[in-house]
Design a protein around this motif. Sequence first.
Motif, PDB file in Angstrom:
ATOM      1  N   ARG A 124       0.826  -1.205   0.000  1.00  0.00           N
ATOM      2  CA  ARG A 124       0.000   0.000   0.000  1.00  0.00           C
ATOM      3  C   ARG A 124       0.860   1.256   0.000  1.00  0.00           C
ATOM      4  O   ARG A 124       0.585   2.223  -0.738  1.00  0.00           O
ATOM      5  CB  ARG A 124      -0.918  -0.011   1.228  1.00  0.00           C
ATOM      6  N   LEU A 125       1.913   1.263   0.786  1.00  0.00           N
ATOM      7  CA  LEU A 125       2.804   2.426   0.824  1.00  0.00           C
ATOM      8  C   LEU A 125       3.543   2.598  -0.497  1.00  0.00           C
ATOM      9  O   LEU A 125       3.750   3.724  -0.961  1.00  0.00           O
ATOM     10  CB  LEU A 125       3.799   2.283   1.976  1.00  0.00           C
ATOM     11  N   LEU A 126       3.957   1.492  -1.108  1.00  0.00           N
ATOM     12  CA  LEU A 126       4.611   1.584  -2.412  1.00  0.00           C
ATOM     13  C   LEU A 126       3.665   2.198  -3.433  1.00  0.00           C
ATOM     14  O   LEU A 126       4.049   3.072  -4.217  1.00  0.00           O
ATOM     15  CB  LEU A 126       5.058   0.194  -2.868  1.00  0.00           C
ATOM     16  N   LEU A 127       2.417   1.766  -3.437  1.00  0.00           N
ATOM     17  CA  LEU A 127       1.442   2.321  -4.375  1.00  0.00           C
ATOM     18  C   LEU A 127       1.218   3.800  -4.107  1.00  0.00           C
ATOM     19  O   LEU A 127       1.148   4.608  -5.056  1.00  0.00           O
ATOM     20  CB  LEU A 127       0.115   1.560  -4.249  1.00  0.00           C
ATOM     21  N   ALA A 128       1.129   4.176  -2.840  1.00  0.00           N
ATOM     22  CA  ALA A 128       0.954   5.593  -2.502  1.00  0.00           C
ATOM     23  C   ALA A 128       2.141   6.418  -2.974  1.00  0.00           C
ATOM     24  O   ALA A 128       1.978   7.528  -3.499  1.00  0.00           O
ATOM     25  CB  ALA A 128       0.763   5.744  -0.989  1.00  0.00           C
ATOM     26  N   ARG A 129       3.329   5.876  -2.813  1.00  0.00           N
ATOM     27  CA  ARG A 129       4.519   6.608  -3.275  1.00  0.00           C
ATOM     28  C   ARG A 129       4.510   6.787  -4.782  1.00  0.00           C
ATOM     29  O   ARG A 129       4.838   7.851  -5.312  1.00  0.00           O
ATOM     30  CB  ARG A 129       5.776   5.854  -2.820  1.00  0.00           C
ATOM     31  N   LEU A 156       0.978   8.898   5.347  1.00  0.00           N
ATOM     32  CA  LEU A 156       0.197   7.659   5.380  1.00  0.00           C
ATOM     33  C   LEU A 156       0.891   6.605   6.233  1.00  0.00           C
ATOM     34  O   LEU A 156       0.239   5.907   7.035  1.00  0.00           O
ATOM     35  CB  LEU A 156      -0.003   7.143   3.953  1.00  0.00           C
ATOM     36  N   ARG A 157       2.202   6.475   6.068  1.00  0.00           N
ATOM     37  CA  ARG A 157       2.935   5.495   6.872  1.00  0.00           C
ATOM     38  C   ARG A 157       2.787   5.784   8.364  1.00  0.00           C
ATOM     39  O   ARG A 157       2.592   4.870   9.169  1.00  0.00           O
ATOM     40  CB  ARG A 157       4.414   5.499   6.490  1.00  0.00           C
ATOM     41  N   ARG A 158       2.850   7.055   8.726  1.00  0.00           N
ATOM     42  CA  ARG A 158       2.724   7.431  10.133  1.00  0.00           C
ATOM     43  C   ARG A 158       1.338   7.073  10.674  1.00  0.00           C
ATOM     44  O   ARG A 158       1.211   6.538  11.795  1.00  0.00           O
ATOM     45  CB  ARG A 158       2.976   8.933  10.294  1.00  0.00           C
ATOM     46  N   LEU A 159       0.306   7.318   9.872  1.00  0.00           N
ATOM     47  CA  LEU A 159      -1.052   7.019  10.316  1.00  0.00           C
ATOM     48  C   LEU A 159      -1.262   5.508  10.474  1.00  0.00           C
ATOM     49  O   LEU A 159      -1.891   5.061  11.440  1.00  0.00           O
ATOM     50  CB  LEU A 159      -2.058   7.607   9.333  1.00  0.00           C
ATOM     51  N   ILE A 160      -0.752   4.743   9.531  1.00  0.00           N
ATOM     52  CA  ILE A 160      -0.873   3.286   9.648  1.00  0.00           C
ATOM     53  C   ILE A 160      -0.066   2.789  10.846  1.00  0.00           C
ATOM     54  O   ILE A 160      -0.507   1.923  11.604  1.00  0.00           O
ATOM     55  CB  ILE A 160      -0.415   2.605   8.342  1.00  0.00           C
ATOM     56  N   TRP A 161       1.121   3.344  11.035  1.00  0.00           N
ATOM     57  CA  TRP A 161       1.967   2.976  12.176  1.00  0.00           C
ATOM     58  C   TRP A 161       1.236   3.249  13.489  1.00  0.00           C
ATOM     59  O   TRP A 161       1.249   2.412  14.409  1.00  0.00           O
ATOM     60  CB  TRP A 161       3.275   3.760  12.119  1.00  0.00           C
ATOM     61  N   LEU A 162       0.575   4.409  13.583  1.00  0.00           N
ATOM     62  CA  LEU A 162      -0.163   4.740  14.810  1.00  0.00           C
ATOM     63  C   LEU A 162      -1.307   3.750  15.034  1.00  0.00           C
ATOM     64  O   LEU A 162      -1.615   3.396  16.178  1.00  0.00           O
ATOM     65  CB  LEU A 162      -0.707   6.170  14.721  1.00  0.00           C
ATOM     66  N   GLY A 163      -1.922   3.298  13.949  1.00  0.00           N
ATOM     67  CA  GLY A 163      -2.985   2.313  14.084  1.00  0.00           C
ATOM     68  C   GLY A 163      -2.482   1.016  14.690  1.00  0.00           C
ATOM     69  O   GLY A 163      -3.118   0.452  15.592  1.00  0.00           O
ATOM     70  N   TYR A 164      -1.348   0.534  14.212  1.00  0.00           N
ATOM     71  CA  TYR A 164      -0.785  -0.703  14.766  1.00  0.00           C
ATOM     72  C   TYR A 164      -0.253  -0.481  16.180  1.00  0.00           C
ATOM     73  O   TYR A 164      -0.294  -1.392  17.014  1.00  0.00           O
ATOM     74  CB  TYR A 164       0.315  -1.243  13.852  1.00  0.00           C
ATOM     75  N   GLN A 165       0.250   0.718  16.467  1.00  0.00           N
ATOM     76  CA  GLN A 165       0.699   1.009  17.827  1.00  0.00           C
ATOM     77  C   GLN A 165      -0.485   0.985  18.789  1.00  0.00           C
ATOM     78  O   GLN A 165      -0.369   0.484  19.926  1.00  0.00           O
ATOM     79  CB  GLN A 165       1.373   2.383  17.858  1.00  0.00           C
ATOM     80  N   TYR A 166      -1.621   1.483  18.324  1.00  0.00           N
ATOM     81  CA  TYR A 166      -2.838   1.427  19.132  1.00  0.00           C
ATOM     82  C   TYR A 166      -3.235  -0.038  19.401  1.00  0.00           C
ATOM     83  O   TYR A 166      -3.550  -0.408  20.539  1.00  0.00           O
ATOM     84  CB  TYR A 166      -3.966   2.164  18.415  1.00  0.00           C
ATOM     85  N   GLU A 167      -3.207  -0.860  18.345  1.00  0.00           N
ATOM     86  CA  GLU A 167      -3.543  -2.283  18.513  1.00  0.00           C
ATOM     87  C   GLU A 167      -2.582  -2.953  19.484  1.00  0.00           C
ATOM     88  O   GLU A 167      -2.989  -3.788  20.304  1.00  0.00           O
ATOM     89  CB  GLU A 167      -3.481  -2.987  17.142  1.00  0.00           C
ATOM     90  N   LEU A 168      -1.299  -2.614  19.385  1.00  0.00           N
ATOM     91  CA  LEU A 168      -0.302  -3.193  20.287  1.00  0.00           C
ATOM     92  C   LEU A 168      -0.607  -2.819  21.739  1.00  0.00           C
ATOM     93  O   LEU A 168      -0.505  -3.664  22.653  1.00  0.00           O
ATOM     94  CB  LEU A 168       1.096  -2.703  19.896  1.00  0.00           C
ATOM     95  N   SER A 169      -1.008  -1.584  21.958  1.00  0.00           N
ATOM     96  CA  SER A 169      -1.325  -1.132  23.318  1.00  0.00           C
ATOM     97  C   SER A 169      -2.530  -1.890  23.869  1.00  0.00           C
ATOM     98  O   SER A 169      -2.530  -2.304  25.042  1.00  0.00           O
ATOM     99  CB  SER A 169      -1.614   0.377  23.313  1.00  0.00           C
ATOM    100  N   ILE A 170      -3.538  -2.088  23.043  1.00  0.00           N
ATOM    101  CA  ILE A 170      -4.735  -2.812  23.484  1.00  0.00           C
ATOM    102  C   ILE A 170      -4.395  -4.267  23.833  1.00  0.00           C
ATOM    103  O   ILE A 170      -4.833  -4.798  24.873  1.00  0.00           O
ATOM    104  CB  ILE A 170      -5.823  -2.771  22.392  1.00  0.00           C
ATOM    105  N   GLU A 171      -3.582  -4.913  22.983  1.00  0.00           N
ATOM    106  CA  GLU A 171      -3.207  -6.307  23.246  1.00  0.00           C
ATOM    107  C   GLU A 171      -2.348  -6.419  24.501  1.00  0.00           C
ATOM    108  O   GLU A 171      -2.471  -7.385  25.269  1.00  0.00           O
ATOM    109  CB  GLU A 171      -2.465  -6.881  22.034  1.00  0.00           C
ATOM    110  N   THR A 172      -1.484  -5.447  24.716  1.00  0.00           N
ATOM    111  CA  THR A 172      -0.644  -5.453  25.917  1.00  0.00           C
ATOM    112  C   THR A 172      -1.490  -5.318  27.175  1.00  0.00           C
ATOM    113  O   THR A 172      -1.261  -5.998  28.188  1.00  0.00           O
ATOM    114  CB  THR A 172       0.388  -4.306  25.843  1.00  0.00           C
TER     115      THR A 172
END
Length: 338
Positions: A270-275, A286-302
């Motif tokens: 997806r990032l390659l296509l966006a670039r 976009l990479r930062r927003l997706i990264w924040l999404g996974y960081q949020y998921e990581l926090s919930i799982e923790t």
Amino acid sequence: MLAIVIVSWNVKDLLRRCLTAVKASLAASDLTAEIIVVDNDSHDGTPAMVRSEFPDVQVIEAGANLGFTAGNNLALRRLLQRPDGGPEFVLLLNPDTEPVADAIPQLVAFLQSHPAAIAVGPRLLYNDGSLQSSRRRFPTLLTMVWESTPWERLWPQNPWVRHYHCADRPDDRVQRVGWLVGAALLVRTAAIRQAGLLDERFFMYSEELEWQWRLQWRQPAPPPPTHARREKVEVESQIWYLPEAVVIHHEGKSSEQMPVGRHCHFQQSRLLLARMWYGWPLTLLLRRLIWLGYQYELSIETLKLALGHRPALRRQRIATYKQVLAALHDFDPVHPLR
């Protein structure tokens, strides 16, 4: 007239069912086809099974896991370089699919009766008979943020995803679409010659999206999507959805063998296509927003792990999300993940 290309990796039993269904679908008419299986270095005896049980099927052993894109291109190059010019139509088919009844002859008949059409795809169903979304418009940057990311799980019915998935249209009517999920896609060979092969920078995921944008414009380097260009495709598209043709799709049976790789390949593609379409500054956002999404998921799982809720599952997800976050951090737009 017709070539069917199937790229397979460690799904021998599903491939057997696929080939059996393909032959039954072809037998429903007088249509003949050459069938090519590209084996991406499977370790489950796939090549031997095909040669023993389907001796008329051609097997190309890639010698390594080339991915979906390069595996298809391996067969497409051979077809296009043939002295006779190759087949009139090529069906790209996933090994975890099963055409139902005369689905394949119906797709071929559609392109034969619609000479301007460049590609057509069937209605996809899950194994339980429920509809699998396969119709798509071309994405905007907001689509890329909200579709198939952790953010979509927070707002699954968000308007960008609904528009992207053509949720405003009935799914039981023949219709033009921007592009189709590539599990089963019949393409006119002449259009492939105009647009070029699949882009091998995409190991898997987003490759059929990018390719069908080129097919729509019938050139190897079309201008990137803008609102006006997406609207033009909406009205003039020659990629069609044919719901009368039905294919069962046991989705993701190859990619589920590598859950971390599936997440990484999907988001990096997806990032390659966006670039490619929107430039590096917007891709960084976009990479930062997706990264924040996974960081949020990581926090919930923790947090769930700390509360003792299904600890084995939480540890597995935490490990996956950490690896995805690392891959997003290391994303190279020139040499994406392999």
